[in-house]
Design a protein around this motif. Structure first.
Motif, PDB file in Angstrom:
ATOM      1  N   GLY A 190      52.287  31.244  46.030  1.00 63.31           N
ATOM      2  CA  GLY A 190      52.153  31.589  47.452  1.00 63.31           C
ATOM      3  C   GLY A 190      50.715  31.927  47.812  1.00 63.31           C
ATOM      4  N   TYR A 191      50.034  32.641  46.921  1.00 61.63           N
ATOM      5  CA  TYR A 191      48.630  32.991  47.163  1.00 61.63           C
ATOM      6  C   TYR A 191      47.787  31.724  47.222  1.00 61.63           C
ATOM      7  N   ASP A 192      48.007  30.845  46.266  1.00 57.83           N
ATOM      8  CA  ASP A 192      47.216  29.606  46.219  1.00 57.83           C
ATOM      9  C   ASP A 192      47.446  28.785  47.487  1.00 57.83           C
ATOM     10  N   PHE A 239      40.965  29.765  52.312  1.00 57.94           N
ATOM     11  CA  PHE A 239      39.810  30.520  52.808  1.00 57.94           C
ATOM     12  C   PHE A 239      39.119  31.383  51.764  1.00 57.94           C
ATOM     13  N   THR A 240      39.799  31.860  50.704  1.00 60.41           N
ATOM     14  CA  THR A 240      39.008  32.616  49.699  1.00 60.41           C
ATOM     15  C   THR A 240      38.075  31.669  48.942  1.00 60.41           C
ATOM     16  N   SER A 241      38.464  30.381  48.838  1.00 58.92           N
ATOM     17  CA  SER A 241      37.578  29.451  48.120  1.00 58.92           C
ATOM     18  C   SER A 241      36.297  29.165  48.918  1.00 58.92           C
ATOM     19  N   VAL A 282      36.271  37.541  37.093  1.00 59.40           N
ATOM     20  CA  VAL A 282      37.283  38.584  36.894  1.00 59.40           C
ATOM     21  C   VAL A 282      38.335  38.511  37.993  1.00 59.40           C
ATOM     22  N   ALA A 283      39.580  38.835  37.632  1.00 58.39           N
ATOM     23  CA  ALA A 283      40.714  38.713  38.560  1.00 58.39           C
ATOM     24  C   ALA A 283      40.666  37.314  39.167  1.00 58.39           C
ATOM     25  N   SER A 284      40.648  36.341  38.299  1.00 62.71           N
ATOM     26  CA  SER A 284      40.322  34.962  38.694  1.00 62.71           C
ATOM     27  C   SER A 284      41.413  34.282  39.499  1.00 62.71           C
ATOM     28  N   GLY A 285      42.630  34.837  39.516  1.00 62.75           N
ATOM     29  CA  GLY A 285      43.696  34.239  40.331  1.00 62.75           C
ATOM     30  C   GLY A 285      43.857  32.769  39.990  1.00 62.75           C
ATOM     31  N   PRO A 286      43.957  31.895  41.009  1.00 64.06           N
ATOM     32  CA  PRO A 286      44.096  30.458  40.728  1.00 64.06           C
ATOM     33  C   PRO A 286      42.810  29.797  40.218  1.00 64.06           C
ATOM     34  N   GLY A 304      39.439  35.599  33.808  1.00 69.81           N
ATOM     35  CA  GLY A 304      40.370  36.603  33.278  1.00 69.81           C
ATOM     36  C   GLY A 304      41.202  37.186  34.401  1.00 69.81           C
ATOM     37  N   ASP A 305      42.506  37.309  34.178  1.00 68.23           N
ATOM     38  CA  ASP A 305      43.396  37.879  35.196  1.00 68.23           C
ATOM     39  C   ASP A 305      44.516  38.626  34.478  1.00 68.23           C
ATOM     40  N   ILE A 306      45.056  39.634  35.182  1.00 69.15           N
ATOM     41  CA  ILE A 306      46.107  40.447  34.567  1.00 69.15           C
ATOM     42  C   ILE A 306      47.474  39.769  34.638  1.00 69.15           C
ATOM     43  N   ALA A 307      47.639  38.838  35.587  1.00 71.40           N
ATOM     44  CA  ALA A 307      48.958  38.222  35.800  1.00 71.40           C
ATOM     45  C   ALA A 307      49.053  36.892  35.045  1.00 71.40           C
ATOM     46  N   TYR A 339      44.197  36.413  29.548  1.00 71.55           N
ATOM     47  CA  TYR A 339      44.617  37.717  30.052  1.00 71.55           C
ATOM     48  C   TYR A 339      43.391  38.619  30.059  1.00 71.55           C
ATOM     49  N   GLY A 340      43.151  39.309  31.133  1.00 73.76           N
ATOM     50  CA  GLY A 340      42.005  40.212  31.154  1.00 73.76           C
ATOM     51  C   GLY A 340      42.181  41.281  32.203  1.00 73.76           C
ATOM     52  N   ASN A 341      42.335  42.530  31.748  1.00 71.55           N
ATOM     53  CA  ASN A 341      42.409  43.655  32.677  1.00 71.55           C
ATOM     54  C   ASN A 341      40.984  44.027  33.085  1.00 71.55           C
ATOM     55  N   ALA A 342      40.701  43.952  34.376  1.00 73.87           N
ATOM     56  CA  ALA A 342      39.341  44.206  34.864  1.00 73.87           C
ATOM     57  C   ALA A 342      38.851  45.608  34.530  1.00 73.87           C
ATOM     58  N   GLU A 343      39.777  46.541  34.333  1.00 70.08           N
ATOM     59  CA  GLU A 343      39.363  47.922  34.046  1.00 70.08           C
ATOM     60  C   GLU A 343      39.142  48.150  32.553  1.00 70.08           C
ATOM     61  N   GLY A 348      33.567  38.455  40.942  1.00 68.74           N
ATOM     62  CA  GLY A 348      34.941  38.872  41.265  1.00 68.74           C
ATOM     63  C   GLY A 348      35.178  38.599  42.737  1.00 68.74           C
ATOM     64  N   ASN A 349      35.958  37.553  43.014  1.00 74.50           N
ATOM     65  CA  ASN A 349      36.243  37.179  44.401  1.00 74.50           C
ATOM     66  C   ASN A 349      37.521  37.900  44.828  1.00 74.50           C
ATOM     67  N   PHE A 350      37.395  38.911  45.696  1.00 77.23           N
ATOM     68  CA  PHE A 350      38.544  39.709  46.151  1.00 77.23           C
ATOM     69  C   PHE A 350      39.287  40.330  44.970  1.00 77.23           C
ATOM     70  N   LEU A 353      39.763  45.079  45.494  1.00 78.56           N
ATOM     71  CA  LEU A 353      40.783  45.667  46.374  1.00 78.56           C
ATOM     72  C   LEU A 353      42.103  45.881  45.651  1.00 78.56           C
ATOM     73  N   HIS A 354      42.220  45.273  44.486  1.00 79.08           N
ATOM     74  CA  HIS A 354      43.496  45.313  43.778  1.00 79.08           C
ATOM     75  C   HIS A 354      43.437  46.206  42.552  1.00 79.08           C
ATOM     76  N   LEU A 355      42.380  47.002  42.464  1.00 78.19           N
ATOM     77  CA  LEU A 355      42.172  47.824  41.277  1.00 78.19           C
ATOM     78  C   LEU A 355      42.242  49.303  41.642  1.00 78.19           C
TER      79      LEU A 355
HETATM   80  C1  LIG Z   1      43.451  38.505  45.841  1.00 69.96           C
HETATM   81  S1  LIG Z   1      43.646  37.758  44.289  1.00 69.96           S
HETATM   82  C2  LIG Z   1      42.032  37.062  44.027  1.00 69.96           C
HETATM   83  C3  LIG Z   1      42.093  35.728  43.354  1.00 69.96           C
HETATM   84  C4  LIG Z   1      40.805  34.945  43.219  1.00 69.96           C
HETATM   85  N1  LIG Z   1      39.746  35.706  42.606  1.00 69.96           N
HETATM   86  C5  LIG Z   1      40.318  34.236  44.461  1.00 69.96           C
HETATM   87  O1  LIG Z   1      39.175  33.794  44.430  1.00 69.96           O
HETATM   88  O2  LIG Z   1      41.039  34.073  45.433  1.00 69.96           O
HETATM   89  C6  LIG Z   1      43.630  39.172  43.264  1.00 69.96           C
HETATM   90  C7  LIG Z   1      43.845  38.868  41.802  1.00 69.96           C
HETATM   91  O3  LIG Z   1      43.625  40.077  41.060  1.00 69.96           O
HETATM   92  C8  LIG Z   1      44.472  40.064  39.937  1.00 69.96           C
HETATM   93  N2  LIG Z   1      44.523  41.434  39.409  1.00 69.96           N
HETATM   94  C9  LIG Z   1      45.134  42.513  39.934  1.00 69.96           C
HETATM   95  N3  LIG Z   1      44.897  43.582  39.150  1.00 69.96           N
HETATM   96  C10 LIG Z   1      44.099  43.171  38.140  1.00 69.96           C
HETATM   97  C11 LIG Z   1      43.490  43.812  37.017  1.00 69.96           C
HETATM   98  N4  LIG Z   1      43.663  45.122  36.776  1.00 69.96           N
HETATM   99  N5  LIG Z   1      42.732  43.084  36.180  1.00 69.96           N
HETATM  100  C12 LIG Z   1      42.559  41.744  36.390  1.00 69.96           C
HETATM  101  N6  LIG Z   1      43.106  41.084  37.415  1.00 69.96           N
HETATM  102  C13 LIG Z   1      43.862  41.788  38.288  1.00 69.96           C
HETATM  103  C14 LIG Z   1      45.773  39.511  40.487  1.00 69.96           C
HETATM  104  O4  LIG Z   1      46.629  39.045  39.488  1.00 69.96           O
HETATM  105  C15 LIG Z   1      45.249  38.403  41.422  1.00 69.96           C
HETATM  106  O5  LIG Z   1      45.161  37.179  40.742  1.00 69.96           O
END
Ligand SMILES: C[S@@+](CC[C@H](N)C(=O)[O-])C[C@H]1O[C@@H](n2cnc3c(N)ncnc32)[C@H](O)[C@@H]1O
Length: 276
Positions: free
Chosen positions: A23-25, A31-33, A54-58, A75-78, A96-100, A114-116, A119-121
């Motif tokens: 759904g995010y993709d 627009f995030t791209s 970091v938090a690379s999503g798609p 690297g992404d947590i999901a 797999y990569g936890n940004a923290e 880290g693109n967006f 906000l998720h940390l």
């Molecule tokens: C809004 S999306 C951004 C995706 C991408 N960077 C982009 O360019 O659109 C946020 C991403 O952060 C990831 N995320 C959330 N918490 C995280 C964490 N602690 N470590 C790494 N990734 C995380 C989510 O799984 C999701 O893929």
């Protein structure tokens, strides 16, 4: 607003994204791209650069960096996100990569983007300290966040509708850090300055994005977000209907012919790790 429960918030985000990768993709990718090239430019990503997304999503930033000739890891947590990114960009490594708590040794990247992500940390300061730890001396960090809802109207219309319906956060959603904290340029710059980065700059990137209809916009928002969709689904049916009616009203001023043109605005911050 209750107290921030950082661990509960991080767990909620990590679980939530597992169900939102596709759904995010579909919705946000368009627009995030658009921020990827400015982000890679700010991080000086080019041929031979070793870059972490970091938090690379798609994987939009990672894939574009690879196109530029960089050597890239995303690297992404999901798991659903790393699986989707690997499918979309088989030439790039996604892990797999936890940004923290990044699974990389210190001083191993020339650039971190880290693109967006922030906000998720739950612990943005800790995450930025991690980004700086894995950067080589002289390496560059670049991060984006959404601008305030008055400027990022594509988020603002939704939040206005929630406020008009007087819908508070549902009890079962853990409180997280303020979503628009780093829309404030000084606050964003401070985050990087606190890690002793040099040449810190924050700038605004604004453009508009077109949606075919209020339905397309609404379904995309709910299908591609974690916190925002939970804010709606946790309301009674009646309040959900009120939010939707308010949203339909709030988007009308943005109608151009048979489409909606919504202002998007983003803050991009960048800095350099001091040379040894
Ligand atoms: C809004 S999306 C951004 C995706 C991408 N960077 C982009 O360019 O659109 C946020 C991403 O952060 C990831 N995320 C959330 N918490 C995280 C964490 N602690 N470590 C790494 N990734 C995380 C989510 O799984 C999701 O893929």
């Amino acid at each position: 607003m209750g107290e921030i429960d950082t661990d509960a918030f991080n767990a909620f985000e990590a679980t939530g994204w597992e169900a939102k990768a596709v759904g995010y993709d579909h919705f946000f990718g368009a627009f995030t791209s658009r921020l990827v090239d400015p982000l890679l430019d700010a991080a000086e990503v080019g041929p031979g650069v070793r870059m972490l997304d970091v938090a690379s999503g798609p994987g939009y930033a990672a894939a574009q960096a690879a196109e530029r000739g960089a050597s890239v890891v995303g690297g992404d947590i999901a798991e659903a996100m790393t699986a989707l990114a690997s499918r979309l960009h088989p030439q790039v490594e996604f892990v797999y990569g936890n940004a923290e708590a990044l699974p990389f040794t210190g001083e191993s990247f020339d650039a971190v983007v880290g693109n967006f992500a922030l906000l998720h940390l739950g612990r943005p300061e800790q995450a930025v300290a991690e980004f700086v730890r894995v950067l080589k001396p002289g390496g560059r960090l670049a991060l984006t966040v959404w601008d305030a809802p008055e400027q990022a109207r594509f988020l603002g219309v939704f939040l206005d509708a929630v406020a008009a319906a007087e819908a508070g956060p549902p009890d079962d959603i853990p409180h997280g850090p303020p979503f628009f904290r780093f829309s404030d340029e000084q606050e964003f710059a401070r985050l990087l300055n606190e890690q002793q980065l040099e040449e810190v700059q924050v700038r605004t990137i604004a453009f508009s994005h077109s949606f075919g209809s209020p339905d397309e916009f609404w379904d995309g928002l709910l299908g591609g977000t974690v916190r925002m969709s939970a804010l709606v689904s946790g309301q009674t049916d009646e309040v959900q209907r009120e939010i939707r009616a308010g949203f339909d009203q709030a988007v009308e001023p943005y109608r151009v012919d048979d489409r909606l043109e919504l202002p998007v605005s983003v803050k991009l911050a960048a800095g350099r790790k001091p040379s040894a």
